[in-house]
Design an enzyme around this catalytic site. Structure first.
Site, PDB file in Angstrom:
ATOM      1  N   HIS A 116       0.956  -1.112  -0.058  1.00 51.81           N
ATOM      2  CA  HIS A 116       0.078   0.023  -0.020  1.00 51.81           C
ATOM      3  C   HIS A 116       0.945   1.184  -0.018  1.00 51.81           C
ATOM      4  CE1 HIS A 116      -3.363  -2.767   0.483  1.00 51.81           C
ATOM      5  NE2 HIS A 116      -4.223  -1.713   0.176  1.00 51.81           N
ATOM      6  N   ALA A 118     -12.597   2.249   3.398  1.00 51.12           N
ATOM      7  CA  ALA A 118     -11.555   1.490   3.020  1.00 51.12           C
ATOM      8  C   ALA A 118     -10.694   1.906   2.016  1.00 51.12           C
ATOM      9  CB  ALA A 118     -12.298   0.165   2.514  1.00 51.12           C
ATOM     10  N   HIS A 119      -9.707   1.193   1.651  1.00 51.07           N
ATOM     11  CA  HIS A 119      -8.631   1.771   0.701  1.00 51.07           C
ATOM     12  C   HIS A 119      -9.243   2.271  -0.629  1.00 51.07           C
ATOM     13  CE1 HIS A 119      -7.709  -2.570  -0.440  1.00 51.07           C
ATOM     14  NE2 HIS A 119      -8.968  -2.390  -0.483  1.00 51.07           N
ATOM     15  N   GLY A 120      -8.928   3.770  -1.242  1.00 52.16           N
ATOM     16  CA  GLY A 120      -9.089   3.995  -2.552  1.00 52.16           C
ATOM     17  C   GLY A 120     -10.568   4.538  -2.489  1.00 52.16           C
ATOM     18  N   ARG A 134      -5.520   3.707   4.210  1.00 55.96           N
ATOM     19  CA  ARG A 134      -4.668   4.171   3.163  1.00 55.96           C
ATOM     20  C   ARG A 134      -4.743   3.271   1.822  1.00 55.96           C
ATOM     21  NH1 ARG A 134       0.566   5.581   3.828  1.00 55.96           N
ATOM     22  NH2 ARG A 134       0.016   5.917   5.990  1.00 55.96           N
TER      23      ARG A 134
END
Lengths: 341, 341, 341
Positions: free
Chosen positions: A194, A235-237, A214
């Site tokens: 990540h 969550a990520h993104g 991240r």
């Protein structure tokens, strides 16, 4: 404060006796003698019967009532302003850095900060003016934070996260953990690196024990002025637009984006890679498995347009009865019963 | 790095100009000039139109494309390896114990540990080689931890918990709280003693603010290589098998067991005392009230086999219409309408 | 301990050989040689076949079994008491204040407290006798706490909160954050001031990483003896009655009230401003959008009376079949198919 003075301070029209003394403000169910209360809606006027309030904030077009009243275009906003008049926010603590705080030598913290006990600030962190870091806040290296930052006890900001001005993190919030990205392989589950980060824009507020992960690449973004309640998962993104309200225990799976001014109820779940349009609203506990158009109101699991959901929910408890009725119809027609599936 | 060199490093077949210079890696939507990107599926080739990427990782059997390409049996895995080539993980901090850490005299921490500020390690704790304990981590007495442990800020490990090698706890995770076991009695609610513990096997990763409760007897177990996302709840006495993925905000009630390689979507809830077979998958937000067979795919609330759930969900919004149509049929047959239930 | 002595200590009737030695207690699935086990229900007697247990606790009216037995009116309670006999709770740590704790000069902590490392206690806080504050607990100013308080690592109590006697906060719990109250205005989202507080009455237990928000006015109240599991959300202005059990990841939106002895399953969500009657039960993962009568049992989303929910859930998977059968009936009657909606 006399009601007349209050009318002036709030910019409201006064009706009735302006000389009465107002000692506090309170919602209608808690109103004690001498308080100013409010009704958001003229249809609620019956709630004033028997109140001990001394005066009431009303919509401009509400009919006259027995109590003295102040008339406002937005009575709830005027009430909030009255609350702030009677209960000014406590002044910030006198700037100081507690001797137990551990601040890296390369960190730059602008003047007027209050840094509480056991705070940890990592290398190369930059924090703007007037920050308040409560007990045990942990800022990892290379974080950038704007002015007037408030972080409550034990909030954690992971390395490289970028935070705007006037951001508030409540206790236990975690910003910037690695996202839940893995590659299941025959010999085990492999973590996907990540490289990305998290960006919290100006005026964002993050609830207690909420987590914002991240991105694998680029950044997970929470837009300007957006408020996240407690125990929320971003969550990520994900890209959460500006001026959104996300209620407690809601969760966004990876790479989902919310537009501007989206309202999300408690315990709502969004699948990954969805796009939710500007001004959309999603009712509490819904499960959203597809895109939601701008300004749509969705509800249910799976979530559909709210009017359809209400019709569906109205019919749902009749389902067992429908089975019996359909069998009766089939018998009347001499149709064989189907095999149970 | 030249594309030719990258092909060698990744063990991929090269097609096209191997002399071009690759400066970074990026997913297709973020690909800048000079980057290597990837397509997991040959059917996505249209996404390459107009990309600024210099080269692309493709499945071995994908047709030729305009860009130079590397061919891999598992393009996503090759991409992850390329990411790691261009962005090696930051080296561990130089081993050190921060002077503000409070480490009990009877604790044994193997060499090469990095112990951050305000960490607390209790009596008789044993930690293996190369541990990284970030700010404020609290390890209660009598905990045993293997090698290469990483605990992020404010993670908490309660007394007597046993943790394997290469385990990662994200910020705010709590391992080993007493389970939610009570006996409602006429004079109040009595706590059931929790004599058990928690075992996290090798290579387990626990997300931010996730909680894993200790068993009343024996142990709550999270199996080797299993990954728990943020805000997950694992109740007392659960046995989560190896190589499972449990997404954010999912919860297992007491004494439920997951087999090997079970995939659990976000916000899924399992009732207590369920058995979920090896390789089963449960879609996000499902509510599981019974056992799930090995390799089954379940969805819904209550969860059922996913193909049946999809048919059900497809028919569900037609329910109000069915009520009307059935009434029409009954009228055609001269059948009386049933009383509303 | 001889079985005869145990019978005396537990006040149970002895049947069979009272001279055998009991070395420990264990549930039936974990029972080793020499242990006392128990069966809550006489119909479970078959589970005793092949057990290694030396004796068994049974309901008074259960038929005789091969093993020596103790007869109890409430076998599970007798078992819990036996557990406590064999495994007395560890004694409290010797009273002490760790030198890294930061305690405001105006705070009053009664004798016999154990204050762990890095604890922070704010100005004017009052804490009763025998408190145990684990590592990193943060008590903001003006908090009042009764006797025998236990707070696990990193629990946070915000300013002005009032806590009764024998309250337990598990790790990471956050009591008293500002509620999620905002006014969306054209120029941004404005926070509503939160002048209220939180009251946790005597014998309340709060799970790990659970959050209880302060009220805008008055107090959010958790009643005497109520137990909240991990990751629960209690929003501003809720009133949770005494002797309630609220399982993990459940959430109450603002101003909802639970009566006395309400049982709430995991992941249940309550909309705001609902009233849940005394003794009501709500099954796991239900979504409650209206009031629930006293002693009712509700289930589902939206939640309805549980018997109706079970009938509904039984009929639900037959819905696609009903569509086909209804079309068959319409064809038999020569009725046109309706247009799809």
């Amino acid at each position: 404060m006399k009601l007349r003075e209050l009318a002036g301070a709030l910019g409201c029209e006064l009706r009735g006796d302006g000389e009465i003394e107002i000692v506090d403000v309170a919602p209608i169910e808690d109103a004690l003698a001498g308080t100013l209360t409010f009704l958001a809606d003229r249809r609620l006027a019956a709630q004033l019967d028997g109140t001990r309030a001394a005066a009431v904030l009303l919509p401009a077009d509400a009919p006259d009532v027995a109590l003295p009243s102040l008339r406002a275009g937005h009575p709830y906003l005027a009430f909030v302003e009255a609350v702030e008049l009677f209960h000014p926010a406590p002044s910030r603590p006198v700037p100081a850095v507690h001797p137990t705080a551990v601040i890296a030598t390369s960190a730059q913290i602008a003047p007027e900060a209050w840094i509480g006990p056991h705070v940890v600030v990592g290398e190369r962190v930059r924090i703007g003016r007037g920050a308040t870091l409560h007990a045990g806040v942990a800022i990892y290296p290379d974080v950038t934070i704007g002015d007037a930052f408030i972080a409550h006890a034990h909030a954690v900001v992971r390395e490289g996260v970028r935070i705007g001005d006037r951001v508030v993190l409540h206790a236990g919030a975690v910003i910037g953990s690695e996202g839940f990205g893995y590659l299941p392989l025959p010999d085990g589950i492999r973590r996907v690196p990540h490289l990305g980060t998290v960006v919290l824009e100006d005026d964002v507020e993050v609830g207690a024990n909420t987590t914002v992960d991240r991105a694998a690449f680029g950044a997970t973004v929470v837009g300007r002025g957006t408020k996240l309640d407690n125990l929320v998962m971003i969550a990520h993104g994900c890209r959460v637009g500006p001026a959104c309200l996300v209620a407690a225990q809601a969760g966004l799976a990876g790479s989902t984006s919310l537009g501007m001014g989206v309202m999300v109820g408690g315990q709502v779940g969004f699948a990954g890679h969805q796009t939710i349009g500007d001004g959309a609203q999603v009712a509490a506990k819904s499960g959203v498995h597809g895109d939601v158009p701008a300004r749509a109101v969705y509800s249910g699991y799976p979530a559909i347009e709210v009017a359809r959901w209400r019709r569906l929910v109205g019919a749902l408890p009749r389902l067992p009865e429908l089975v019996r009725r359909l069998r009766r119809v089939e018998r009347a027609l001499g149709l064989a019963a189907p095999k149970d599936d």
